[in-house]
Enzyme design. Sequence first.
Site, PDB file in Angstrom:
ATOM      1  N   ARG A 111       0.879  -1.115  -0.233  1.00 41.71           N
ATOM      2  CA  ARG A 111      -0.353  -0.419   0.259  1.00 41.71           C
ATOM      3  C   ARG A 111       0.785   1.511   0.185  1.00 41.71           C
ATOM      4  O   ARG A 111       0.345   2.449  -0.876  1.00 41.71           O
ATOM      5  CB  ARG A 111      -0.659   0.234   1.151  1.00 41.71           C
ATOM      6  CG  ARG A 111      -2.060  -0.820   1.297  1.00 41.71           C
ATOM      7  CD  ARG A 111      -3.494  -0.815   1.717  1.00 41.71           C
ATOM      8  NE  ARG A 111      -4.236  -1.649   1.903  1.00 41.71           N
ATOM      9  CZ  ARG A 111      -4.445  -2.580   3.605  1.00 41.71           C
ATOM     10  NH1 ARG A 111      -4.061  -2.361   4.401  1.00 41.71           N
ATOM     11  NH2 ARG A 111      -5.116  -3.454   3.189  1.00 41.71           N
ATOM     12  N   CYS A 149      -9.681  -2.509   5.507  1.00 37.71           N
ATOM     13  CA  CYS A 149     -10.941  -2.271   6.406  1.00 37.71           C
ATOM     14  C   CYS A 149     -11.786  -1.596   6.574  1.00 37.71           C
ATOM     15  O   CYS A 149     -13.264  -0.594   6.650  1.00 37.71           O
ATOM     16  CB  CYS A 149     -11.690  -3.842   5.990  1.00 37.71           C
ATOM     17  SG  CYS A 149     -10.809  -4.185   7.841  1.00 37.71           S
ATOM     18  N   GLU A 202      -3.342  -1.562  13.353  1.00 42.62           N
ATOM     19  CA  GLU A 202      -4.889  -0.502  12.671  1.00 42.62           C
ATOM     20  C   GLU A 202      -4.285   1.093  12.669  1.00 42.62           C
ATOM     21  O   GLU A 202      -5.261   1.438  11.782  1.00 42.62           O
ATOM     22  CB  GLU A 202      -6.316  -1.532  13.127  1.00 42.62           C
ATOM     23  CG  GLU A 202      -7.592  -0.599  12.735  1.00 42.62           C
ATOM     24  CD  GLU A 202      -6.905  -2.202  11.096  1.00 42.62           C
ATOM     25  OE1 GLU A 202      -6.146  -2.676  11.081  1.00 42.62           O
ATOM     26  OE2 GLU A 202      -8.532  -1.857  10.700  1.00 42.62           O
ATOM     27  N   HIS A 242     -17.961  -3.242  10.072  1.00 45.98           N
ATOM     28  CA  HIS A 242     -17.508  -1.972  10.916  1.00 45.98           C
ATOM     29  C   HIS A 242     -18.506  -0.697  11.202  1.00 45.98           C
ATOM     30  O   HIS A 242     -18.700   0.018  10.364  1.00 45.98           O
ATOM     31  CB  HIS A 242     -16.132  -2.146  10.364  1.00 45.98           C
ATOM     32  CG  HIS A 242     -14.591  -2.568  10.069  1.00 45.98           C
ATOM     33  ND1 HIS A 242     -14.771  -4.540  10.629  1.00 45.98           N
ATOM     34  CD2 HIS A 242     -13.507  -3.085   9.396  1.00 45.98           C
ATOM     35  CE1 HIS A 242     -14.334  -5.108  10.332  1.00 45.98           C
ATOM     36  NE2 HIS A 242     -13.716  -4.337  10.022  1.00 45.98           N
ATOM     37  N   ASN A 331     -17.064  -4.915   6.495  1.00 43.67           N
ATOM     38  CA  ASN A 331     -15.684  -4.944   6.375  1.00 43.67           C
ATOM     39  C   ASN A 331     -15.300  -5.845   4.796  1.00 43.67           C
ATOM     40  O   ASN A 331     -13.851  -6.220   4.044  1.00 43.67           O
ATOM     41  CB  ASN A 331     -15.200  -5.314   7.634  1.00 43.67           C
ATOM     42  CG  ASN A 331     -15.762  -6.670   8.048  1.00 43.67           C
ATOM     43  OD1 ASN A 331     -16.960  -6.497   8.078  1.00 43.67           O
ATOM     44  ND2 ASN A 331     -15.105  -7.681   8.703  1.00 43.67           N
TER      45      ASN A 331
HETATM   46  P1  NAP Z   1      -7.795 -15.807   6.244  1.00 37.06           P
HETATM   47  O1  NAP Z   1      -8.921 -16.170   6.673  1.00 37.06           O
HETATM   48  O2  NAP Z   1      -6.403 -16.085   7.198  1.00 37.06           O
HETATM   49  O3  NAP Z   1      -7.584 -16.366   4.724  1.00 37.06           O
HETATM   50  C1  NAP Z   1      -6.426 -16.148   4.533  1.00 37.06           C
HETATM   51  C2  NAP Z   1      -5.770 -17.797   3.216  1.00 37.06           C
HETATM   52  O4  NAP Z   1      -4.675 -17.322   3.110  1.00 37.06           O
HETATM   53  C3  NAP Z   1      -6.290 -18.306   3.107  1.00 37.06           C
HETATM   54  O5  NAP Z   1      -7.211 -18.586   1.929  1.00 37.06           O
HETATM   55  C4  NAP Z   1      -4.776 -19.291   3.201  1.00 37.06           C
HETATM   56  O6  NAP Z   1      -5.009 -20.451   2.584  1.00 37.06           O
HETATM   57  C5  NAP Z   1      -4.303 -18.966   1.798  1.00 37.06           C
HETATM   58  N1  NAP Z   1      -2.722 -19.495   2.539  1.00 37.06           N
HETATM   59  C6  NAP Z   1      -2.387 -18.669   3.782  1.00 37.06           C
HETATM   60  N2  NAP Z   1      -1.184 -18.885   3.321  1.00 37.06           N
HETATM   61  C7  NAP Z   1      -1.055 -19.670   2.498  1.00 37.06           C
HETATM   62  C8  NAP Z   1       0.503 -20.258   1.924  1.00 37.06           C
HETATM   63  N3  NAP Z   1       1.535 -20.228   2.122  1.00 37.06           N
HETATM   64  N4  NAP Z   1       0.129 -20.179   0.068  1.00 37.06           N
HETATM   65  C9  NAP Z   1      -1.535 -19.941  -0.466  1.00 37.06           C
HETATM   66  N5  NAP Z   1      -1.999 -19.634   0.456  1.00 37.06           N
HETATM   67  C10 NAP Z   1      -1.613 -18.994   1.803  1.00 37.06           C
HETATM   68  O7  NAP Z   1      -7.349 -14.143   6.013  1.00 37.06           O
HETATM   69  P2  NAP Z   1      -8.794 -13.489   5.550  1.00 37.06           P
HETATM   70  O8  NAP Z   1      -9.734 -12.104   6.109  1.00 37.06           O
HETATM   71  O9  NAP Z   1      -9.210 -13.901   4.139  1.00 37.06           O
HETATM   72  O10 NAP Z   1      -7.139 -11.471   4.969  1.00 37.06           O
HETATM   73  C11 NAP Z   1      -6.506 -11.844   3.561  1.00 37.06           C
HETATM   74  C12 NAP Z   1      -5.726 -10.938   3.598  1.00 37.06           C
HETATM   75  O11 NAP Z   1      -6.824  -8.938   2.911  1.00 37.06           O
HETATM   76  C13 NAP Z   1      -5.333  -9.943   4.309  1.00 37.06           C
HETATM   77  O12 NAP Z   1      -3.654  -9.660   4.140  1.00 37.06           O
HETATM   78  C14 NAP Z   1      -5.532  -9.159   5.697  1.00 37.06           C
HETATM   79  O13 NAP Z   1      -4.954  -8.678   5.558  1.00 37.06           O
HETATM   80  C15 NAP Z   1      -7.237  -8.359   4.423  1.00 37.06           C
HETATM   81  N6  NAP Z   1      -8.171  -8.055   4.583  1.00 37.06           N
HETATM   82  C16 NAP Z   1      -8.701  -8.054   4.619  1.00 37.06           C
HETATM   83  C17 NAP Z   1      -9.828  -8.045   5.667  1.00 37.06           C
HETATM   84  C18 NAP Z   1     -11.500  -8.722   6.557  1.00 37.06           C
HETATM   85  O14 NAP Z   1     -12.372  -7.380   7.234  1.00 37.06           O
HETATM   86  N7  NAP Z   1     -10.943  -9.758   6.824  1.00 37.06           N
HETATM   87  C19 NAP Z   1     -10.369  -6.668   4.869  1.00 37.06           C
HETATM   88  C20 NAP Z   1      -9.223  -6.324   4.306  1.00 37.06           C
HETATM   89  C21 NAP Z   1      -7.903  -6.978   3.992  1.00 37.06           C
HETATM   90  P3  NAP Z   1      -5.541 -22.194   3.390  1.00 37.06           P
HETATM   91  O15 NAP Z   1      -6.535 -22.467   4.162  1.00 37.06           O
HETATM   92  O16 NAP Z   1      -4.783 -23.274   2.814  1.00 37.06           O
HETATM   93  O17 NAP Z   1      -4.417 -21.700   5.326  1.00 37.06           O
END
Ligand code: NAP
Length: 353
Positions: A111, A149, A202, A242, A331
């Site tokens: 970013r 988010c 955050e 949020h 979010n």
């Molecule tokens: P999450 O639920 O923990 O999902 C993470 C994903 O990454 C899972 O599909 C996981 O797959 C995959 N992953 C982990 N290690 C990996 C590897 N070595 N190789 C390939 N894939 C891998 O996280 P999330 O909330 O979706 O967030 C994802 C990103 O978006 C983060 O950077 C977060 O900061 C950002 N974000 C999140 C939000 C929100 O509201 N949640 C909002 C804006 C931005 P496995 O299941 O196979 O481990």
Amino acid sequence: MSKIKVAVLGATGMIGQRFVQMLEGHPWFEIEGLYASEKSEGKRLREVLKVRDFEFSDGTLDAQVRAMDVKHISDSARIAFSGLPSDLAGPTETSLAGGGVAVFTNAGSHRMDPCVPIVIPEVNPSQMEAARDQPTYGDGGYIVTNANCSSTGIAVPLHALHKSYGLEQVFVSTYQALSGAGYPGVPSLDAVGNVIPFIDHEEEKMEVELAKILGSYSKAGFEYADFKVMANCARVPVVDGHLESLTIEMRDSPSLDELAKTLSGFRGEAHSLSLPSAPAQPVIVRTEDNRPQPAFDVMAGSPARARGMASTVGRLREGNGYYKMFVLSHNTLRGGAGGSVLNAELAKAKGML
Ligand code: NAP
């Protein structure tokens, strides 16, 4: 017209599955592959389903997750939508852009890079130009981020106010949903019946990202907006949505009626370009004493493709030279996958795909 092939990275996670939701029946994009870590390889989406409030098609639920393979994605997809954890997203997204892929990411790693924009189509569509100045653009590869988010949902109403009245200072306190911490996220014994007044990095992110988003870009680089942001962030036991309280000082002093009209009448370039996932009304103003609430308002936005993409503002008040309001946004849709899909739609409308 054939659709553009897209890869979803992190397809087993909270954001990845919202990508899949936003891409169901998309008029311009179709999923080439769902990618996650090796432990998820071969699993069908229905076996690792996290999103419970959307009905996926049988074809989508039967799709198999593959282990991440940058070379394969570079050969097969024009776009990568990234929902990877930040530490992995940084190098992976750089490699994909180097391989000619247009990357639209939710992760924070890029970013603050010098030529990487944080785009919100209603707010700063012209910052998409920064992607054209990235060294990999010639081969078709580039990285576009969306804001974290908690910044995204308030950036749209803040932009409307900044344009009309000039922001001086913004004090924001957040009540952030559990899904913002990914899956499985906050341990249940910490979350249930509790509020946690700390979310790692955050507050710092909000204070700097909002100034970048509401600033401008030229070949000389990004110029940050010059109002101050002070943030306090807390995690609350809500699944999605949020809620944020804002106290704002502005140069001009509109009446509350004018303020409400400015917010609800605001339209951006996403609207004039008729982007498929753009909400018809980006900022919805509620007049009830007890709105917005996550339980009622988190899916605000129309048409159907833009559900969860509007920000809802309520409880507009003024006093002692300040304006006060609450803002609610989804979010993982507006502040996550939906934001990235909207950015890719903007890139297509600008001839960058
Ligand atoms: P999450 O639920 O923990 O999902 C993470 C994903 O990454 C899972 O599909 C996981 O797959 C995959 N992953 C982990 N290690 C990996 C590897 N070595 N190789 C390939 N894939 C891998 O996280 P999330 O909330 O979706 O967030 C994802 C990103 O978006 C983060 O950077 C977060 O900061 C950002 N974000 C999140 C939000 C929100 O509201 N949640 C909002 C804006 C931005 P496995 O299941 O196979 O481990």
